[in-house]
Design a protein around this motif. Structure first.
Motif, short mmCIF file in Angstrom:
data_model
loop_
_atom_site.label_atom_id
_atom_site.label_comp_id
_atom_site.label_asym_id
_atom_site.label_seq_id
_atom_site.Cartn_x
_atom_site.Cartn_y
_atom_site.Cartn_z
N THR A 163 40.79 29.14 41.79
CA THR A 163 40.88 30.15 40.72
C THR A 163 41.26 31.50 41.32
O THR A 163 42.11 32.22 40.77
CB THR A 163 39.55 30.25 39.96
OG1 THR A 163 39.22 28.96 39.43
CG2 THR A 163 39.62 31.25 38.82
N MET A 164 40.65 31.84 42.45
CA MET A 164 40.98 33.11 43.12
C MET A 164 42.42 33.11 43.62
O MET A 164 43.16 34.08 43.43
CB MET A 164 40.04 33.34 44.32
CG MET A 164 38.61 33.64 43.94
SD MET A 164 37.66 34.37 45.30
CE MET A 164 37.51 33.01 46.42
N GLY B 137 41.44 39.75 39.61
CA GLY B 137 42.55 39.17 38.84
C GLY B 137 42.42 37.68 38.63
O GLY B 137 42.96 37.13 37.68
N GLY B 138 41.69 37.00 39.54
CA GLY B 138 41.54 35.55 39.46
C GLY B 138 40.16 35.14 38.98
O GLY B 138 39.95 34.87 37.80
N LEU B 139 39.21 35.15 39.90
CA LEU B 139 37.89 34.57 39.62
C LEU B 139 37.20 35.19 38.41
O LEU B 139 36.79 34.48 37.48
CB LEU B 139 37.01 34.72 40.87
CG LEU B 139 35.69 33.96 40.85
CD1 LEU B 139 35.93 32.46 40.84
CD2 LEU B 139 34.84 34.35 42.05
N MET C 58 42.30 38.52 44.29
CA MET C 58 41.71 37.19 44.09
C MET C 58 40.52 37.25 43.14
O MET C 58 40.40 36.44 42.21
CB MET C 58 41.24 36.60 45.43
CG MET C 58 42.37 36.22 46.36
SD MET C 58 41.84 35.10 47.70
CE MET C 58 40.81 36.18 48.68
#
Lengths: 264, 264
Positions: free
Chosen positions: A76-77, B80-82, B77
Motif C-alpha cells: 500500500t505504501m 500518500g499511500g498507507l 509512502m
C-alpha cells in the motif's frame, strides 16, 4: 457501427518502473500518446526492498507473493504511495493531467479477498466489478488515470491485485464507452517465437498459434497469464491488444511494433 | 446574494489518524455529513515510526520536520499511500465514494519548493495554486476528495505540505462554487481560554479577542498558525470556520460545537 473515440489502456511492468531512465523515457512517450488514455502500473522490486529494510519477510509460493498484513501495508505504501505518486508528479511535469488511483478510489475496481483453498494468498483481491462510468467521467473531465495494483473489498480492505488483470478488466469495462486499445508494455519486444532470441517477435498471435507455441514450450510461464488475459479481453469487447517493449509504445499505439493479439 | 450549496471542508489532525478507534468513529461521523464534502488529513506519527524502522533519522528544527529526500519518500509512502488509501477504503465501506488524492493528482494543489533562507526545510511546498474547478468537477460527479498533505511543483517534485494550510487554501478556492464551511477537527474541544482546562472552550473568536488571548499567552504555539489560516480563509471568501474535537464533527457541522472563528 459508429466510429468511437479510441482509448489507449497502457500497462507498464514493474521491471520498467524499477529503472529510472527506462521509466522516464516511457513516461515521455506515454505523455505524447494522443487521445484519452489510462496507465496501469505494476509494483516492481521496491516493495521487496522496503519490506527487507523493515525486516518483513517476503513470502513467495510458486512465484507468487503471499500478502500477509505487514506486506499489505508495504505494498500500500510503495505501490499506492511512492510509485504511483511519483509517476503522477512526473506526468504532471510533462503536461499530462494524471490522477493516481487505486481500485478503492472512486470505487473504480472492487474485488473479493481470494478464497483460501490449497493456498492462502493472504490479502490478494480477485476483481468482481469495474466502474467504467466513473472512470469515463474522469477521462471526460480531462484526467489521465494512473492506476496502482491495489483494489478494495466491500468490507473496506485494501487488496494486492495483479496489474495485468486490472488492465484487461479496465479495458473491458471502458469498451462500453470507447474503442479500446490495450497495450502491455514490458522489457521484451513482444511475444517471442524463440524465448532465447529477443528479435524473434511474432507480428500477431491467434488462439491456434498460441496453442501451438504453448505446446512447443516456446511461450513461457510468465507470458501465459498475460496472454490469457489478452484473449479474454478481446472476447469481452476490447478492440485490440498489443504486447510490446516499453521503448516502442509510440510505434505500438500506431500498430507498428510488438505482437498484436487477435481472435482470428 | 443567491443561496448556494454548502460544502464542508474537514481537516482531521494526525493525532486522530494515529488512534484507530478515534479515527473509525470520526470516519463514521464524516460519512454521515450531508451534502458535498472534502476530507484533508494530517500525517500522524506513522511516518516517524516507519522512518525509524528504515533507520532514517527524523530531523526537527523548531518543531518542524526537515524533509530530506529519504524522508520525502517516507512521507510519500505513508501519507500518500498507507494513511490515505486506508481512509479511502474505510470510507468506501461506509458508503462514501471517497477518492484519495495528493496535490499532484489532477494537478489540484501546486506549490513551490520553499526557498532556502536561514533554514533549509528540504522538500517542503508552499502552495501557489489550487485548481478549484477540477475539484468541483470531481464533487459534481459524486466523489468525496480525501487529500493527503503532499503537493507538487512544476518540475515534477512531490513536496511535503502543511495540512492546515492545504485545508484553508482548498476551502478558499472552492468558495467560488460553494458556500464553504471549513472545520478543523483535532483532539481538543475548540480554542481554549485556559490551555489547562479542556472545557474552557470559546464559543467564538474574533480578531480582537484572538489578539488579547495571544497577548495573555493562553492561545498557544500550535494553535497560532491554525488560527492565522482560519482568519485568512474568512478574509478570502470562506463562509465559516470552526475548530472542534473530532468526536464533535456532527454537532460542529450544525454550528452546535467547537469554536466558531469570525471576522466580526
Amino acid at each position: 457501427m459508429t466510429m468511437r473515440t479510441q482509448l489507449s489502456v497502457v500497462k507498464i511492468g514493474g521491471n520498467i518502473i524499477d529503472n529510472p531512465e527506462a521509466c522516464s523515457r516511457f513516461l515521455q512517450d506515454f505523455s505524447k500518446v494522443k487521445g484519452p488514455k489510462i496507465l496501469i502500473h505494476g509494483g516492481g522490486k521496491v516493495a521487496t526492498q522496503v519490506a527487507a529494510s523493515l525486516q518483513i519477510e517476503t513470502k513467495m509460493v510458486d512465484g507468487r507473493r503471499i500478502t500477509d498484513k505487514p506486506m499489505l501495508d508495504v505494498v500500500t505504501m510503495v505501490y499506492g504511495g511512492l510509485v504511483n505518486k511519483n509517476l503522477v508528479a512526473q506526468l504532471q511535469s510533462l503536461g499530462t493531467n494524471a490522477i493516481g488511483l487505486t481500485g478503492a478510489d472512486g470505487g473504480i475496481i472492487r474485488s473479493v479477498k481470494r478464497p483460501v483453498k490449497s493456498l492462502d494468498y493472504g490479502f490478494v483481491g480477485d476483481i468482481v466489478a469495474v466502474d467504467g462510468k466513473q472512470i469515463e467521467q474522469m477521462i471526460a473531465s480531462g484526467l489521465v488515470p494512473v492506476i496502482a495494483p491495489l483494489t478494495y473489498s466491500n468490507e473496506g480492505l485494501l487488496l494486492n491485485t495483479n496489474a495485468d488483470t486490472m488492465a484487461s478488466a479496465t479495458a473491458v469495462a471502458l469498451s462500453t464507452y470507447f474503442d479500446t486499445n490495450l497495450l502491455y508494455c514490458f522489457e521484451k519486444k513482444g511475444v517471442l517465437a524463440d524465448p532465447d532470441d529477443d528479435d524473434s517477435v511474432l507480428e500477431s498471435l491467434t488462439p491456434p498459434t498460441y496453442t501451438a507455441y504453448k505446446a512447443k514450450g516456446s511461450i513461457n510461464k510468465g507470458m501465459i497469464p498475460k496472454l490469457d488475459n489478452a484473449f479474454a479481453a478481446l472476447t469481452d469487447g476490447v478492440g485490440k491488444v498489443t504486447i510490446c517493449h516499453a521503448n516502442d509504445l509510440a510505434q505500438a499505439v500506431l500498430g507498428n511494433a510488438g505482437t498484436v493479439v487477435t481472435l482470428d
